[in-house]
Design an enzyme around this catalytic site. Structure first.
Site, PDB file in Angstrom:
ATOM      1  N   ASP A   1     -68.884  36.724 -69.219  1.00 34.69           N
ATOM      2  CA  ASP A   1     -68.276  37.156 -70.482  1.00 34.69           C
ATOM      3  C   ASP A   1     -67.071  36.266 -70.789  1.00 34.69           C
ATOM      4  O   ASP A   1     -66.339  35.864 -69.860  1.00 34.69           O
ATOM      5  CB  ASP A   1     -67.839  38.630 -70.308  1.00 34.69           C
ATOM      6  CG  ASP A   1     -67.516  39.309 -71.622  1.00 34.69           C
ATOM      7  OD1 ASP A   1     -68.010  38.867 -72.672  1.00 34.69           O
ATOM      8  OD2 ASP A   1     -66.770  40.316 -71.586  1.00 34.69           O
TER       9      ASP A   1
ATOM     10  N   GLY B   1     -66.219  44.781 -78.338  1.00 38.50           N
ATOM     11  CA  GLY B   1     -65.234  45.803 -78.700  1.00 38.50           C
ATOM     12  C   GLY B   1     -65.854  47.120 -79.128  1.00 38.50           C
ATOM     13  O   GLY B   1     -65.360  47.770 -80.043  1.00 38.50           O
TER      14      GLY B   1
ATOM     15  N   SER C   1     -66.056  49.984 -77.505  1.00 38.16           N
ATOM     16  CA  SER C   1     -65.452  51.233 -77.009  1.00 38.16           C
ATOM     17  C   SER C   1     -64.719  51.952 -78.135  1.00 38.16           C
ATOM     18  O   SER C   1     -63.936  51.343 -78.861  1.00 38.16           O
ATOM     19  CB  SER C   1     -64.469  50.939 -75.877  1.00 38.16           C
ATOM     20  OG  SER C   1     -65.172  50.467 -74.759  1.00 38.16           O
TER      21      SER C   1
HETATM   22  P1  13P Z   1     -64.245  47.133 -75.346  1.00 36.72           P
HETATM   23  O1  13P Z   1     -63.221  47.106 -74.255  1.00 36.72           O
HETATM   24  O2  13P Z   1     -63.649  47.539 -76.665  1.00 36.72           O
HETATM   25  O3  13P Z   1     -65.416  47.959 -74.999  1.00 36.72           O
HETATM   26  O4  13P Z   1     -64.761  45.642 -75.555  1.00 36.72           O
HETATM   27  C1  13P Z   1     -65.515  45.041 -74.520  1.00 36.72           C
HETATM   28  C2  13P Z   1     -65.892  43.646 -74.837  1.00 36.72           C
HETATM   29  O5  13P Z   1     -66.064  43.280 -75.971  1.00 36.72           O
HETATM   30  C3  13P Z   1     -66.101  42.724 -73.694  1.00 36.72           C
HETATM   31  O6  13P Z   1     -66.389  41.428 -74.090  1.00 36.72           O
END
Ligand code: 13P
Length: 285
Positions: free
Chosen positions: A81, A209, A211
């Site tokens: 990632d 993102g 979450s």
């Molecule tokens: P969150 O922490 O908002 O779930 O985002 C995770 C993410 O995009 C990892 O690359």
């Protein structure tokens, strides 16, 4: 087993479902993500980035993720990632990762294209697929800061088409109002922009993102070409909340095993819920 290639991703895009990309920093989270994949019968991506490597040690975390995935009956892609570092990308490809993300989103367009092209060439030579990002997300990848989308810059559909053609990426991470981590105010995605990107770009889209994203916003994204959804903060919160609850009974005897097991169970439940949610097909628009 390791999940190679982009077939699962393109199938998800076709079905208006998505594959979760779960960030795992440690043993319990790796095991929890794999357990969720086994229970659901759905493919998942097990991810880590530079900060997780810094915490656990790159060799140790790579080996843990790959070994746990290979031993499982579930289909698990092991994914790097958010990497800005070609040496890190090379190390993950050499170790056996099935996909990598090159993140040049902080760079001017031409430099992002050049860096991404190099990473894609390295990946494709080894049969590994590559994700890249255009536009920039607000927030922090490891800590919820309560940021708003205003701190980022949105992906432009025409530029996204040019970027995808010039780099040969297999999946495009977009900035359409999404924010890393939990936010103070509910996130509202620019769904019209997302649909325009989907119409301009021939590869599956990735939503970082996720979450705390309101349900109808997530559904809107699945309807508009998002086939991979990255989740980190929700797993971190499940982990820490379980540790907090386990501590009163664990502390007197210093029972670390009970605490780690509680954290693993909580992350498994959270990852399973999210995986099944993303597997429910949305009606495309
Ligand atoms: P969150 O922490 O908002 O779930 O985002 C995770 C993410 O995009 C990892 O690359």
């Amino acid at each position: 087993m390791l999940l190679h290639g982009t077939d699962a991703l393109t199938a998800a895009a076709r079905e208006s479902t998505a594959i979760p990309g779960f960030v795992a920093y440690n043993l319990e989270t790796v095991q929890a993500v794999v357990a969720a994949a086994e229970t659901s019968g759905r493919p998942v991506l097990l991810q880590a980035g530079s900060s997780a490597f810094k915490h656990a040690g790159r060799e140790a975390l790579m080996a843990l993720a790959l070994d746990t995935a290979r031993r499982s009956t579930a289909r698990i892609g092991v994914h790097l990632d958010h990497s800005r570092d070609l040496a890190e990308i090379a190390a993950c490809i050499d170790a056996g990762y099935t996909s990598v993300m090159i993140d040049g989103s902080h760079l001017p367009f031409a430099q992002n294209v050049a860096l991404t092209r190099t990473a894609v060439a390295m990946a494709h030579e080894a049969g590994v697929w590559a994700e890249a990002e255009l536009g920039a997300l607000a927030g922090d990848e490891d800590v919820s800061t309560g940021a708003t989308a205003a701190g980022g810059s949105m992906t432009d559909p025409d530029q996204a088409a040019e970027f995808t053609a010039a780099t040969g990426i297999d999946a495009l991470a977009v900035a359409v109002g999404n924010v890393h981590g939990f936010t103070a105010e509910p996130v509202r995605l620019d769904l019209d922009r997302l649909a325009a990107i989907r119409d301009a770009v021939p590869v599956p889209l990735v939503l970082h993102g996720a979450s705390g994203l309101p349900e109808e916003q997530l559904l809107g994204a699945l309807r508009r070409g998002v086939a991979k959804v990255n989740v980190n903060a929700e797993l971190r919160r499940a982990y820490l909340t379980a540790v907090e609850s386990a501590l009163p009974s664990a502390l007197p005897g210093s029972d670390t095993v009970a605490t780690w097991a509680a954290a693993r169970d909580a992350v498994t439940a959270a990852a399973l819920r999210i995986t099944e949610r993303l597997a429910t097909a949305a009606r495309p628009v």
